[in-house]
Design an enzyme around this catalytic site. Sequence first.
Site, PDB file in Angstrom:
ATOM      1  N   ARG A  75     -72.515 -41.932 -89.278  1.00 30.84           N
ATOM      2  CA  ARG A  75     -72.158 -42.361 -87.922  1.00 30.84           C
ATOM      3  C   ARG A  75     -71.109 -43.458 -87.966  1.00 30.84           C
ATOM      4  O   ARG A  75     -70.150 -43.443 -87.188  1.00 30.84           O
ATOM      5  CB  ARG A  75     -73.390 -42.838 -87.149  1.00 30.84           C
ATOM      6  CG  ARG A  75     -73.108 -43.063 -85.662  1.00 30.84           C
ATOM      7  CD  ARG A  75     -74.326 -43.531 -84.877  1.00 30.84           C
ATOM      8  NE  ARG A  75     -74.072 -43.490 -83.451  1.00 30.84           N
ATOM      9  CZ  ARG A  75     -73.475 -44.456 -82.756  1.00 30.84           C
ATOM     10  NH1 ARG A  75     -73.075 -45.551 -83.372  1.00 30.84           N
ATOM     11  NH2 ARG A  75     -73.281 -44.336 -81.453  1.00 30.84           N
ATOM     12  N   CYS A  76     -71.266 -44.400 -88.888  1.00 34.02           N
ATOM     13  CA  CYS A  76     -70.295 -45.489 -89.012  1.00 34.02           C
ATOM     14  C   CYS A  76     -68.889 -44.970 -89.310  1.00 34.02           C
ATOM     15  O   CYS A  76     -67.901 -45.555 -88.871  1.00 34.02           O
ATOM     16  CB  CYS A  76     -70.700 -46.444 -90.140  1.00 34.02           C
ATOM     17  SG  CYS A  76     -72.185 -47.412 -89.825  1.00 34.02           S
TER      18      CYS A  76
END
Length: 411
Positions: A400-401
């Site tokens: 996600r990052c």
Amino acid sequence: MNQALNITSEIGSLKRVLLRRPGKEVENLIPSTMEELLFDDIPYLPIIQEEHDAFATVLRDNGAEVVYLENLLTETLKEEKVKDQLISQLIKESGIHVDEAIQAVSEYFYSMTDREMVDKMMAGVRMDELSINSTSLSWLTDDESKSLFLMDPMPNLYYTRDIASVLGEGISINQMTYPARKRESLFMETIVKHHPNFKQSDIKVWRDRYSQTSIEGGDILVLNDEALAIGVSQRTSGRAIEEMARSLFSKNSTFKKVVAIEIPRVRAMMHLDTVFTMVDHDAFTIHPEIQDINKQMSIYVLEPSSVEGELNVSHHSDLGKVLKDTLKHGEINLIPCGDGDPIAAPREQWNDGSNTLAIKPGVVVTYNRNFVSNELLRENGIKVIEIPSSELSRGRGGPRCMSMPLLRDSL
């Protein structure tokens, strides 16, 4: 590129996503600068690139168009005035203030092709790449002339999630918390203002990078088209969340509620998405350490007030109930990272076991090293697609990052 931006959930089918392939900036990390540049270790560039390419391939294979920050920025610089403005602003924000140094860096950038210049801006400019002769006392005596880098590298850039956040059909271009990352959102600002695919789309900017308070994309989850969850964290302040809420509520966005979730202000849990992500309509991963033994938390729900410019703020302690009420689901499934085990949970959270990227409802991309969390997700009906992570995980960020969704299907 048709519709430029639209994100109304965390889990709608991913159609377009922005990545940054790790580059020379990663090799410009050294032990003495790791802490300042927010790294705990130095990744090995050839392998981190292989792993990142595998991540991009998974996204493409599952229907997403992958666009790269470095490519979009290069395409944006066709107008000379845009290039002039970017060079000038980046030099200023890099703390270069001696005239001879400003001239040397400017001439260095103008000697390159647009793509070479973009890569060099991201990788950093070493002092020994330039010959600067100045009699300025600040140059002769200050740290500026004694550093290895005249312009510091930006090794965190492959975490594109943080620099901006697409919220509905608008965007927040984020004011980052630490000096090591503040310049990164300048690239996104340039793209949104000047890239032909964006400037013609009349994109609303909910919040710009010149705000006085910091907010980062890893703290922002789009629960649905009417509600956000935002972490009160090491890198996002309560005041920034209030400012974001006021902007969204006053500028005719679809968002009517902001759920502010307090998490420990420590590096291991730097953003909300390091401890809490959405994986399906009614399911989330969660790191057990953000709840106490009684499952109590500090959660604040922000909603518009009848008084213009004011907010209604209510305090809650039951995350499951707040999510149930917000999402209008019967039950919410909170799936514990590492199955809640006192050894596996903190180990896998440190390696981004809770940092999942949903690419459609009930389908997530995760790091392969988090085998306990991944198996538990599968037992809870979630399809898990694993990617290699020996080098990617060294920067303390997961799938996600590393991704900024630009377009998802509406649910």
